[in-house]
Design an enzyme around this catalytic site. Sequence first.
Site, mmCIF file in Angstrom:
data_model
loop_
_atom_site.group_PDB
_atom_site.id
_atom_site.type_symbol
_atom_site.label_atom_id
_atom_site.label_comp_id
_atom_site.label_asym_id
_atom_site.label_seq_id
_atom_site.Cartn_x
_atom_site.Cartn_y
_atom_site.Cartn_z
ATOM 1 C CE LYS A 83 -4.487 0.258 2.184
ATOM 2 N NZ LYS A 83 -5.166 0.385 3.474
HETATM 3 C C1 E4P Z 1 -8.330 1.240 3.193
HETATM 4 O O1 E4P Z 1 -7.671 0.280 2.792
HETATM 5 C C2 E4P Z 1 -8.250 1.789 4.553
HETATM 6 O O2 E4P Z 1 -7.661 0.843 5.409
HETATM 7 C C3 E4P Z 1 -9.593 2.078 5.188
HETATM 8 O O3 E4P Z 1 -10.660 1.658 4.372
HETATM 9 C C4 E4P Z 1 -9.702 3.433 5.782
HETATM 10 O O4 E4P Z 1 -10.982 3.580 6.309
HETATM 11 P P1 E4P Z 1 -11.374 4.627 7.441
HETATM 12 O O5 E4P Z 1 -11.786 5.885 6.767
HETATM 13 O O6 E4P Z 1 -12.527 3.973 8.131
HETATM 14 O O7 E4P Z 1 -10.179 4.788 8.330
#
Ligand code: E4P
Length: 216
Positions: A83
Amino acid sequence: MKVFIDSADVAEIREVQSWGILDGVTTNPTLVAKTGRGFREVVEEIATIVDGPISAEVISTEYSAMVPEAEALARISKNITIKVPMGREGLKAVKILSGKGIMTNMTLVFSPNQALLAAKAGATFVSPFVGRLDDISHFGMEMIADTLRIYENYGLPTEVIVASVRHPLHVVEAAKIGAHVATVPFGVLKQMLAHPLTDIGIRKFYEDYQKIPKQK
Ligand code: E4P
């Protein structure tokens, strides 16, 4: 549509894996911090549970440091997906990593233009965050629809992961507009499988079964 779990909690991941519906996992530093465990240790354990893509995020800010950090994570298992946060440095890192055959997931994406650039850099996945846009009164799902349209127009192979999912209707909308993947928190996955009429129906069938005369 593929269903990933958005979690670093191995108990949650094991549970959903046991349902037979899990296609992958996304983690982020916030989710790992909630576990109270070491980052690498958590990612290594998840890799023993799930065969599908497992996103692990780099924290370096320059591409020259992101790449070796990513390579070290990718050595954990062949299904580790790196990521990488959206930005100039992130795009450079994604370009290099995709050239090396390492799967990438460009994260913290909040516009179709960012998603277009991620795809052009060769990202395997892109993660537009719908919930965080909804939180500031923008229609997050419109960004998903626009991104899918753009990718389709030009045959871009990057898969769209609907991220920052907050409730079951996000998942329904994602599936209706043809998103490739939704990454869903454990709580929302539990909401997706529940329906009060299912519970009432199971109870009623069980009670009625008790009324059936027992055969000798
Ligand atoms: C995406 O891969 C992130 O881990 C995640 O969806 C972030 O979500 P949030 O806005 O609930 O922190």
